[in-house]
Design a protein around this motif. Sequence first.
Motif: not given
Length: 345
Positions: A216-225, A314-317, A330-331
């Motif tokens: 959910w957190w952008k910092e954990e997604r990396g260059e993935r879909v 998993l986290p909700y919006p 929390v991020q």
Amino acid sequence: MASKTPVELLSVGGREVRLTSGDKVYFPEPGITKREVVHYYLAVAEPLLRVLFERPTNLKRFPDGVDGEPFYGKRLPKGAPDYAETARVTFPSGRTAESLCPTEAAVLLWAANMGTFDFHPWPVRRADTDRPDELRIDLDPQPGTDFADARTVAAALHEVLDEAGLVGWPKTSGGRGVHVFARIRPEWDFIDVRHAVIAIARRVCDRLPDQATVAWWKEERGERVFLDYNQAARDRTVASAWSVRGRPRATVSMPLTWEQLPDVEPEDFDVRTVPGLLAERGDPHEGMDAAVGGIEVALDWYGVDQRERGLGELPYPPEYPKMPGEPTRVQPSRAKAPAEDVAPS
């Protein structure tokens, strides 16, 4: 003094719909006018109505064209014609609203004349707005990835849906992503359907760990879909098939077959090209309503993930109330102590 563009009358489904200010330029780059957008919706009214029929539908309106400020209409606008029907929906806050519920083609042209580009239907029908009849998965390329990566992940998703006993129907998002829908029996609530999407998405990530993620957190997604499971949450919607997107090229969210998906690009489909493709090939999703499945297998997977893999909710919006079993919002890079595990105000 310059004369105003005369009002035009368009006939659809036995009704006449007014087209006003038809010469207004909505998409400056290709020079597409409001008239072209409204006539586009006239050309695709039949398959679009199948997509939206009896569904509460939000309108994403661009009254000043693609370069103006858009806004979402979640309630039936004032001044709507008497044939514009509604459905009552309940938001996560518990508030309710009367939402536009398309039942005939004329309402689509009326909405287009008000500057609607995207139609955003709920995954429910008016008969039961608390139980989805459509499972949706949004494949969202992150920075460093593109439509080709989304196609690769979609192919894995196709396999997982088959294993879950569901028939998937892909479409372009109109941007860099891919949307995949599956009809389901309206027997489960939004939480169950969201859990089914999470379980399906996790199995896609198991197969393509370097290319797909549910982080959910952008910092954990990396260059993935990112497989955006929260598009299955109540009051979250995506643009429908056949919707015009608010992008410079007036691209369209185009329904496709799985065989077509590997060979297309989002820019292949726009306001000017799609009517001809529809006339030539027909509606690739015409059989969707007959391909109805269930989420029993996916929910079994979700249970196995909880028991055997330690993977649960998993986290909700952020605008949602804190949900049962939900982890911290929390991020990760800012999390310091359990005391910070609180929902945002």
